[in-house]
Design a protein around this motif. Structure first.
Motif, PDB file in Angstrom:
ATOM      1  N   SER A  75     -25.149  28.986 -19.692  1.00 27.19           N
ATOM      2  CA  SER A  75     -25.312  27.835 -20.573  1.00 27.19           C
ATOM      3  C   SER A  75     -26.417  28.070 -21.593  1.00 27.19           C
ATOM      4  CB  SER A  75     -25.633  26.582 -19.758  1.00 27.19           C
ATOM      5  OG  SER A  75     -26.814  26.758 -19.004  1.00 27.19           O
ATOM      6  N   GLU A  90     -22.553  24.257 -21.707  1.00 27.13           N
ATOM      7  CA  GLU A  90     -21.802  25.458 -21.348  1.00 27.13           C
ATOM      8  C   GLU A  90     -20.469  25.414 -22.088  1.00 27.13           C
ATOM      9  OE1 GLU A  90     -19.124  27.812 -18.695  1.00 27.13           O
ATOM     10  OE2 GLU A  90     -19.783  25.999 -17.694  1.00 27.13           O
ATOM     11  N   ARG A  91     -20.137  26.535 -22.745  1.00 27.03           N
ATOM     12  CA  ARG A  91     -18.956  26.537 -23.604  1.00 27.03           C
ATOM     13  C   ARG A  91     -18.006  27.704 -23.319  1.00 27.03           C
ATOM     14  NH1 ARG A  91     -18.967  21.972 -24.289  1.00 27.03           N
ATOM     15  NH2 ARG A  91     -19.313  20.759 -26.193  1.00 27.03           N
ATOM     16  N   THR A  92     -18.086  28.300 -22.135  1.00 28.39           N
ATOM     17  CA  THR A  92     -17.140  29.362 -21.812  1.00 28.39           C
ATOM     18  C   THR A  92     -15.814  28.748 -21.369  1.00 28.39           C
ATOM     19  OG1 THR A  92     -18.001  29.452 -19.550  1.00 28.39           O
ATOM     20  CG2 THR A  92     -18.903  31.012 -21.136  1.00 28.39           C
ATOM     21  N   GLY A  93     -14.723  29.302 -21.844  1.00 28.67           N
ATOM     22  CA  GLY A  93     -13.411  28.776 -21.471  1.00 28.67           C
ATOM     23  C   GLY A  93     -12.379  29.037 -22.547  1.00 28.67           C
ATOM     24  N   GLU A  94     -11.283  28.280 -22.491  1.00 27.60           N
ATOM     25  CA  GLU A  94     -10.167  28.473 -23.417  1.00 27.60           C
ATOM     26  C   GLU A  94      -9.953  27.273 -24.327  1.00 27.60           C
ATOM     27  OE1 GLU A  94      -8.539  31.229 -23.696  1.00 27.60           O
ATOM     28  OE2 GLU A  94      -9.268  32.292 -21.914  1.00 27.60           O
ATOM     29  N   ASN A  97     -13.321  24.034 -28.279  1.00 32.61           N
ATOM     30  CA  ASN A  97     -14.758  24.178 -28.539  1.00 32.61           C
ATOM     31  C   ASN A  97     -15.404  25.212 -27.616  1.00 32.61           C
ATOM     32  OD1 ASN A  97     -15.054  22.221 -30.648  1.00 32.61           O
ATOM     33  ND2 ASN A  97     -14.842  20.613 -29.112  1.00 32.61           N
ATOM     34  N   GLU A  98     -14.563  26.081 -27.066  1.00 34.05           N
ATOM     35  CA  GLU A  98     -15.078  27.066 -26.118  1.00 34.05           C
ATOM     36  C   GLU A  98     -14.823  28.489 -26.622  1.00 34.05           C
ATOM     37  OE1 GLU A  98     -14.509  24.507 -21.991  1.00 34.05           O
ATOM     38  OE2 GLU A  98     -12.904  25.827 -22.685  1.00 34.05           O
ATOM     39  N   TYR A  99     -15.455  29.439 -25.980  1.00 32.95           N
ATOM     40  CA  TYR A  99     -15.264  30.851 -26.316  1.00 32.95           C
ATOM     41  C   TYR A  99     -14.966  31.617 -25.024  1.00 32.95           C
ATOM     42  CZ  TYR A  99     -20.091  31.157 -24.631  1.00 32.95           C
ATOM     43  OH  TYR A  99     -21.220  31.061 -23.853  1.00 32.95           O
ATOM     44  N   ASN A 100     -14.223  32.691 -25.144  1.00 26.70           N
ATOM     45  CA  ASN A 100     -13.900  33.497 -23.969  1.00 26.70           C
ATOM     46  C   ASN A 100     -14.288  34.968 -24.164  1.00 26.70           C
ATOM     47  OD1 ASN A 100     -11.964  34.429 -25.733  1.00 26.70           O
ATOM     48  ND2 ASN A 100     -10.256  33.411 -24.712  1.00 26.70           N
ATOM     49  N   TYR A 126     -21.185  26.315 -34.487  1.00 33.97           N
ATOM     50  CA  TYR A 126     -21.162  25.033 -33.773  1.00 33.97           C
ATOM     51  C   TYR A 126     -22.035  24.015 -34.511  1.00 33.97           C
ATOM     52  CZ  TYR A 126     -18.951  26.840 -29.490  1.00 33.97           C
ATOM     53  OH  TYR A 126     -18.068  27.358 -28.574  1.00 33.97           O
ATOM     54  N   TRP A 130     -22.319  20.654 -30.471  1.00 36.89           N
ATOM     55  CA  TRP A 130     -21.673  21.816 -29.870  1.00 36.89           C
ATOM     56  C   TRP A 130     -20.147  21.734 -29.972  1.00 36.89           C
ATOM     57  CZ3 TRP A 130     -24.024  26.299 -28.508  1.00 36.89           C
ATOM     58  CH2 TRP A 130     -25.428  26.271 -28.441  1.00 36.89           C
TER      59      TRP A 130
END
Length: 381
Positions: A75, A90-94, A97-100, A126, A130
């Motif tokens: 995060s 925390e913005r990890t994902g698919e 507003n997230e990134y992988n 962002y 965010w």
């Protein structure tokens, strides 16, 4: 008469010697008085209560807040000047507003607001909440892999009144240039890639003559350079040197990194006599810059140190680091010792010209539930 003559001659000779001594003393003192004499003062302390280790990436001068990344929780955290954590995201994902991708760097967007996060193939802007304002995908010529999340500030600068910055996707201070991968571009004389979000272009720039920085050529076995630089967005200049070099190149960002001039450091003016390495370059004020040098240690000294402490590690020893002030006339100050009990390998964050945030070393045999920092200021006398 003879006695009087001899007496007068002795007096006259003494007078000549005395005047010469005074002249050279004044001349020497005049030269010495021109050499800058900075001092390092601790002016503030910050304690951040958090039991997981994080890394500060950037500082926002106007808002007096820090951007940091926690590799354990994955995060980003926003910390105020008193050490209070104001936000954690925390913005990890698919999601939208997230990134992988594996992020390499992060920074405040001080011009348009929000944050820039960057990986080897993506740049994200962002907003303050965010949410993704813009997402640019690109394919860099070579990739730098930072395990455990971003380690440094995203290197970028703005040209004129542009909304989007120019980003240097694989150029980070104190990270070795992968010469073998960059080699195909060296024939054109360019060193780094520049990504322009306004049109999505990725071009090679910074025409560089390695011979001005090193006696060796890229194909030589001895050629092993790690870049150390400061991007001056205010003056639109790149000040670049290399760890094994005593030359600083100054490049104009508005003219496709055109060389402005070289600054040469006299090795005899350094405590390490040029045998150490430059590991930091920071602006001190409008008239000069600060160099941070690592002197290293001989094998005999290393064995002696390890006999007293088997965990001794030279790169973590603050006594082997020295600061120098380089003024506008390229005169170098006497060395300033790195603060004892502070970690030279942890983040050193420039707050504003002449002020640097440093992390205090962790206490041995003690579980860490907080991180201690101090603000140091360089003052000229």
């Amino acid at each position: 008469m003879i006695m009087i003559y001899i007496s007068r001659r002795v007096d006259y000779s003494f007078f000549i010697v005395l005047m010469a001594a005074i002249f050279f003393s004044c001349k020497e003192n005049g030269i010495q008085s021109q050499i800058p004499k900075p001092e390092l003062h601790k002016i503030d302390e910050i304690v951040i209560v958090r039991d997981t280790r994080f890394r500060i990436l950037d500082y926002h001068l106007e808002k007096s807040i820090f951007l940091a990344y926690d590799a354990i929780t994955k995060s980003f955290i926003i910390i105020d000047s008193k050490g209070e954590i104001n936000q954690e995201i925390e913005r990890t994902g698919e999601g939208p507003n997230e990134y992988n991708s594996n992020l390499l760097s992060g920074a405040f967007n001080e011009k348009e607001g929000g944050y820039f996060l960057q990986s080897s193939n993506e740049l994200l802007w962002y907003n303050e909440k965010w949410e993704v304002n813009k997402r640019w995908r690109f394919s860099s010529f070579f990739n730098v892999v930072f395990y455990g999340g971003p380690k440094t500030k995203t290197p970028y600068f703005f040209l004129n009144d542009a909304t989007y910055p120019q980003v240097l996707p694989s150029f980070y201070s104190n990270f070795k240039i992968p010469i073998e991968e960059v080699e195909p571009t060296l024939s054109s004389g360019n060193l780094l890639e520049v990504f322009d979000p306004s049109d999505g272009s990725l071009t090679w720039k910074l025409p560089i003559d390695f011979g001005s920085f090193s006696p060796f050529n890229p194909e030589d076995k001895e050629f092993d350079l790690t870049q150390v630089f400061f991007l001056d967005d205010d003056q639109k200049l790149l000040r670049l040197t290399f760890d094994n070099s005593l030359t600083i190149g100054i490049y104009d960002l508005t003219r496709d990194f055109e060389l402005v001039k070289y600054v040469q450091i006299v090795e005899q003016n350094l405590d390490d006599k040029g045998k150490g390495k430059t590991v930091g370059l920071y602006p001190a004020d409008d008239s000069g810059y600060i160099l941070l040098r690592y002197s290293g240690i001989s094998e005999v000294q290393l064995e002696k140190k390890k006999s007293n402490n088997e965990d001794y590690f030279p790169l973590a020893d603050p006594s082997l680091y020295k600061f120098y002030f380089l003024d506008k006339d390229n005169m170098l100050s006497p060395p300033i010792s790195f603060p004892e009990n502070f970690d030279p390998n942890a983040e050193l964050i420039l707050l504003e010209k002449g002020k640097i945030l440093m992390r205090e070393k962790d206490k041995e045999d003690e579980e860490s539930t907080y991180s201690s920092y101090a603000v140091f200021e360089f003052r000229l006398h």
